[in-house]
Design an enzyme around this catalytic site. Sequence first.
Site, PDB file in Angstrom:
ATOM      1  CB  THR A  51      -0.931  -0.006   1.236  1.00 21.75           C
ATOM      2  OG1 THR A  51      -1.712  -1.193   1.191  1.00 21.75           O
ATOM      3  CG2 THR A  51      -1.829   1.219   1.261  1.00 21.75           C
ATOM      4  CB  CYS A  67      -9.094  -4.161   1.052  1.00 24.33           C
ATOM      5  SG  CYS A  67      -7.346  -4.462   1.015  1.00 24.33           S
TER       6      CYS A  67
HETATM    7  N1  PLP Z   1      -1.631  -4.527  -4.225  1.00 25.36           N
HETATM    8  C1  PLP Z   1      -2.160  -5.746  -4.397  1.00 25.36           C
HETATM    9  C2  PLP Z   1      -2.376  -6.266  -5.784  1.00 25.36           C
HETATM   10  C3  PLP Z   1      -2.504  -6.527  -3.286  1.00 25.36           C
HETATM   11  O1  PLP Z   1      -3.045  -7.735  -3.461  1.00 25.36           O
HETATM   12  C4  PLP Z   1      -2.272  -6.000  -1.988  1.00 25.36           C
HETATM   13  C5  PLP Z   1      -2.661  -6.780  -0.790  1.00 25.36           C
HETATM   14  O2  PLP Z   1      -3.804  -7.136  -0.581  1.00 25.36           O
HETATM   15  C6  PLP Z   1      -1.711  -4.719  -1.862  1.00 25.36           C
HETATM   16  C7  PLP Z   1      -1.394  -4.023  -3.011  1.00 25.36           C
HETATM   17  C8  PLP Z   1      -1.437  -4.120  -0.527  1.00 25.36           C
HETATM   18  O3  PLP Z   1      -0.255  -4.646   0.029  1.00 25.36           O
HETATM   19  P1  PLP Z   1       0.021  -4.504   1.602  1.00 25.36           P
HETATM   20  O4  PLP Z   1      -0.995  -5.360   2.295  1.00 25.36           O
HETATM   21  O5  PLP Z   1       1.426  -4.999   1.772  1.00 25.36           O
HETATM   22  O6  PLP Z   1      -0.119  -3.071   1.957  1.00 25.36           O
END
Ligand code: PLP
Length: 387
Positions: free
Chosen positions: A70, A332
């Site tokens: 993120t 999410c």
């Molecule tokens: N991008 C994608 C494609 C993801 O699947 C996720 C996680 O669910 C994220 C970004 C976010 O990553 P993080 O949980 O390390 O912040």
Amino acid sequence: MIYLDNSATTSTAPEVIERMEIIGREVYANPSSVHRPGQRARVALEDARDSIAAGLGAESREIVFTSGGTEANNHALKGYALTLFAEHGRWPAIITSSSEHHAILHPADFLARLGAPLISVDPDGEGRILPEALQRALEQAPRSPAPLVSVMHANNETGTINPIAELSAVAHAAGAVFHTDAVQSYGKIEWRAATLGADMISISAHKIHGPKGIGILYINKETEVEPLMHGGGQERNRRGGTESLQLAAGFAEASRLVLADIETTAERMASLTSLLRELLGEIDGVRFVTPIDGALPNIVNVTFEDAGRLDGEGLIVGMDIRGVAVSNGSACTSGSIQPSHVLSAIGLPPAQAKAAVRFSLSRYTTSSEIEQAVAALIDVLQVMRGG
Ligand code: PLP
């Protein structure tokens, strides 16, 4: 519990836990301190960076540690936009796809609220962003300051892989900078920074049996990006704040493990997903959302022709009661009964999008777990369909 929700997150590998315990116990000094314990921490941090960089075929100075995918995505989009705004007094256009993770869509919306022109590209029916669709979007975008294109490498809900090398070439030919969210593809299929051709790449440790709370943004040495965190001069002035050496070491260990046998693991996972497809294919009214070609080897997403009669949340809860953890969209959005924006973007009717079930495997998944998971799904459907 049979855990088939590895696209949401993975278990932490025992080797990673062990490495983090050792570092946590023995190397606690601040990597910016001048004394010998500080120097030792600096060496360990740079070792972790070197090993992650080597895995990407990148230079160590191109790796910025972040708190995860993120933050890496936010850093790429906002950092780039701020750099250009500071230089030109105008926001660059942001071109992205409607099937991105919220960690791209929301920062892009935020920049649009500040005034950045925002253009969204829709995927085809398999969830793929085609180079000609990106080309059309670039033709609509103001060319100055140089636009930013962000298209994910592989989708977290469908597993569909985008043709990133072609997309980045199209973006570069139009003078744009290219970012890809490779959080889902890292460690699942082989790629190097140079083969993707992206200027910026986001990855995250917890999707590859590493710790939660750390990721990296690869920033090509020719690309300038304003930090999100201004503070100490850490990370070559690209992210202020004392570095988490323990998490960085855990991430490096997880990367080392996953890249050491990526080819054989991918082959094993592909044979398990083909078993899964075969067993699921016997269920009445099943519809595969994940394409058979050009998808990650560890994701199979399905829905049902009679989705209108089924309760999407009930499917996931019914599986949970039977000891199987699966998901119906990105983590999410779980807990929400809204159809997933990704499945809607690829044209699934709302009922089918709500009734989707995503199985995501890991290197530790076994064929017996696959068989038990499908048996559980058959049972849940039978109850729900009143049979
Ligand atoms: N991008 C994608 C494609 C993801 O699947 C996720 C996680 O669910 C994220 C970004 C976010 O990553 P993080 O949980 O390390 O912040």
